[in-house]
Scaffold this motif. Structure first.
Motif, PDB file in Angstrom:
ATOM      1  N   ALA A  90       0.807  -1.223   0.000  1.00 55.38           N
ATOM      2  CA  ALA A  90       0.000   0.000   0.000  1.00 55.38           C
ATOM      3  C   ALA A  90       0.839   1.270   0.000  1.00 55.38           C
ATOM      4  N   THR A  91       2.057   1.234   0.520  1.00 53.72           N
ATOM      5  CA  THR A  91       2.920   2.411   0.681  1.00 53.72           C
ATOM      6  C   THR A  91       2.085   3.606   1.140  1.00 53.72           C
ATOM      7  N   ASP A 114       7.985  -1.078   8.574  1.00 52.90           N
ATOM      8  CA  ASP A 114       8.635   0.230   8.654  1.00 52.90           C
ATOM      9  C   ASP A 114       7.851   1.268   7.860  1.00 52.90           C
ATOM     10  N   THR A 115       7.386   0.879   6.674  1.00 51.97           N
ATOM     11  CA  THR A 115       6.589   1.785   5.850  1.00 51.97           C
ATOM     12  C   THR A 115       5.286   2.131   6.552  1.00 51.97           C
ATOM     13  N   GLN A 116       4.651   1.120   7.131  1.00 53.37           N
ATOM     14  CA  GLN A 116       3.388   1.362   7.824  1.00 53.37           C
ATOM     15  C   GLN A 116       3.576   2.289   9.025  1.00 53.37           C
ATOM     16  N   HIS A 117       4.663   2.113   9.755  1.00 44.68           N
ATOM     17  CA  HIS A 117       4.909   2.956  10.930  1.00 44.68           C
ATOM     18  C   HIS A 117       5.057   4.411  10.508  1.00 44.68           C
ATOM     19  N   VAL A 137      -1.827  -4.941   7.982  1.00 40.52           N
ATOM     20  CA  VAL A 137      -1.195  -6.257   8.051  1.00 40.52           C
ATOM     21  C   VAL A 137       0.263  -6.097   7.655  1.00 40.52           C
ATOM     22  N   LYS A 138       1.157  -6.515   8.502  1.00 38.54           N
ATOM     23  CA  LYS A 138       2.589  -6.369   8.253  1.00 38.54           C
ATOM     24  C   LYS A 138       3.090  -7.523   7.384  1.00 38.54           C
TER      25      LYS A 138
END
Length: 283
Positions: A90-91, A114-117, A137-138
């Motif tokens: 999703a970035t 990391d991107t989600q955070h 979802v990671k």
């Protein structure tokens, strides 16, 4: 993509194809300064001209493609009774927050932790109380597959929810292996499950110099750590999807979707015709 969406969002409401009030939050300070300047029409046009010169077709294709997929998602919810949208890699996609789909729908975003955070930290500064149900979802694609990390809840609910999967940028062999696993996973979903994927025409990888501006674009991608080494042949896309128990509902490159949204202006928009969108439906 966030930069392009942010540029489009500085246009007056009657001119822009969509509005993304969150895109600029993901940009560096330098790029946010550029976006501030884009509120002046002359500056915005000069920046667009510069982007076209450096990376032919990327800007106009990205804007039209974003609008196309927006419309596909909204149509799927309103007309096809889709009530769950799973966005892979999703970035900085913000559709869960900016699309008015008109019906209750759940969003699931799958991406590297990391991107989600980073994304969540920026969004939470702007959105205190999300108006939609959104699950994260990671997934580390170097170590895991979608079917390994997706919550058992989603698996149990697949026969109660009607799902659309969205994956923009299927461009590497690593992603292709994940795509095969994804299609295998989707086979267990009910008929009518939808999949939207974007991909490059494999011809651009085999004969890069025959496509306007691709060598320069490819160099930029490599410097950014994006190494395109996978594509599909659009002449065989129907057979490709048929082998995966899917029916193609749409397939087109930038020339097609630019014409759809820019009309006559699209005749002067050149470059990036090799980047395509395919929408399929599970039989």
């Amino acid at each position: 993509m966030a930069l392009f969406r942010a540029i489009e969002s500085t246009k007056p409401a009657e001119e822009r194809l969509f509005h993304d009030p969150y895109a600029a939050a993901f940009l560096s300070g330098y790029h946010q300064t550029l976006i501030s300047g884009c509120r002046v029409p002359f500056f915005r046009k000069m920046l667009a001209a510069y982007i076209q010169l450096r990376w032919p077709g990327t800007h106009t294709a990205a804007i039209a493609r974003t609008k196309l997929i927006d419309d596909m998602v909204v149509q799927a919810v309103r007309e096809d009774d889709i009530n769950q949208i799973i966005i892979l890699s999703a970035t900085f996609d913000t559709r869960a927050h900016r699309l008015d789909v008109g019906k209750p729908v759940s969003f699931v975003e799958v991406d590297h932790p990391d991107t989600q955070h980073f994304k969540q930290s920026r969004l939470w500064e702007l959105i205190k109380s999300p108006a939609v149900h959104l699950d994260y979802v990671k997934l580390d694609m170097n170590q895991q597959y979608l079917a390994d990390v997706i919550s058992p809840y989603f698996v149990q609910q697949r026969h109660y929810n009607k799902t659309l999967f969205l994956w923009e940028n299927l461009t590497t062999h690593l992603e292709a292996r994940h795509a095969e696993a994804m299609f295998g996973f989707i086979r267990s979903f009910p008929p009518g499950t939808q999949v939207i994927v974007t991909y490059p025409d494999k011809a651009v990888l085999e004969n890069p110099h025959q496509f306007r501006g691709f060598s320069r674009i490819n160099s930029t991608l490599r410097r950014a750590g994006e190494n395109w080494d996978y594509g599909l042949d659009p002449r065989n896309i129907t057979a490709f999807m048929h082998e995966r128990n899917m029916i193609v509902r749409y397939d087109g490159g930038a020339d097609k979707y630019r014409q759809q949204y820019f009309g006559e202006k699209s005749r002067k928009m050149k470059g990036y015709e090799y980047f395509r969108v395919v929408k399929s439906e599970l039989k």
